[in-house]
Structures are given as structure tokens and as C-alpha cells.
Motif scaffolding. Structure first.
Motif, PDB file in Angstrom:
ATOM      1  N   ALA A  90       0.983  -1.379  -0.162  1.00 62.77           N
ATOM      2  CA  ALA A  90       0.058  -0.127  -0.533  1.00 62.77           C
ATOM      3  C   ALA A  90       0.773   1.590   0.056  1.00 62.77           C
ATOM      4  O   ALA A  90       0.590   2.783  -0.677  1.00 62.77           O
ATOM      5  N   ALA A  91       1.705   1.185   0.619  1.00 65.89           N
ATOM      6  CA  ALA A  91       2.748   2.313   1.206  1.00 65.89           C
ATOM      7  C   ALA A  91       3.671   2.660  -0.776  1.00 65.89           C
ATOM      8  O   ALA A  91       3.089   4.154  -1.367  1.00 65.89           O
ATOM      9  N   GLY A  92       3.863   1.620  -1.239  1.00 65.44           N
ATOM     10  CA  GLY A  92       4.077   1.945  -3.115  1.00 65.44           C
ATOM     11  C   GLY A  92       3.347   2.416  -3.558  1.00 65.44           C
ATOM     12  O   GLY A  92       3.274   3.414  -4.451  1.00 65.44           O
ATOM     13  N   GLN A  93       1.858   1.995  -3.449  1.00 61.59           N
ATOM     14  CA  GLN A  93       0.832   2.754  -4.331  1.00 61.59           C
ATOM     15  C   GLN A  93       0.950   3.971  -4.131  1.00 61.59           C
ATOM     16  O   GLN A  93       0.174   4.273  -4.574  1.00 61.59           O
ATOM     17  N   ALA A  94       0.368   4.307  -2.838  1.00 58.74           N
ATOM     18  CA  ALA A  94       0.731   5.905  -2.633  1.00 58.74           C
ATOM     19  C   ALA A  94       1.619   6.765  -3.007  1.00 58.74           C
ATOM     20  O   ALA A  94       1.031   7.262  -3.361  1.00 58.74           O
ATOM     21  N   ILE A  95       2.502   6.138  -2.729  1.00 59.69           N
ATOM     22  CA  ILE A  95       3.392   7.243  -3.784  1.00 59.69           C
ATOM     23  C   ILE A  95       3.703   7.255  -5.163  1.00 59.69           C
ATOM     24  O   ILE A  95       3.518   7.928  -5.659  1.00 59.69           O
ATOM     25  N   GLN A  96       2.822   5.685  -5.707  1.00 61.43           N
ATOM     26  CA  GLN A  96       3.158   6.360  -6.811  1.00 61.43           C
ATOM     27  C   GLN A  96       1.066   7.020  -7.697  1.00 61.43           C
ATOM     28  O   GLN A  96       1.915   7.716  -8.420  1.00 61.43           O
TER      29      GLN A  96
END
Length: 46
Positions: free
Chosen positions: A19-25
Motif C-alpha cells: 500500500a505504501a508503494g501504491q500511495a507513492i505512485q
């Protein structure tokens, strides 16, 4: 004091695929930045 307590829940997210990677993206897309900006860095866990 009886009946009082504290519960702490901690989770290590797989920074690139979680989820953190998706938020950054998503933030990158919203800001008009390169979609992969900040995602190629190696995560550091203290």
C-alpha cells in the motif's frame, strides 16, 4: 489503574508492492512527476 491498556499494532509493508508503494505512485501521478520516482530506492529498516 485497572481496565486501562495500550495496544500498538505495527506492520512492515513491502514498500514497492504494498500500500505504501501504491500511495507513492498515486502521489507521483497527481503531482505530474515520474510515476516511478522514489520507488527504486532501497528501503531501510532501522
Amino acid at each position: 489503574m485497572a481496565g486501562q491498556g495500550l495496544t500498538i499494532v505495527s506492520v512492515i509493508d513491502n514498500v514497492v508492492k504494498g500500500a505504501a508503494g501504491q500511495a507513492i505512485q498515486n502521489l507521483n501521478l497527481i503531482q505530474g512527476w515520474d510515476e516511478q520516482a522514489g520507488l527504486t530506492l532501497t528501503p531501510v529498516y532501522p
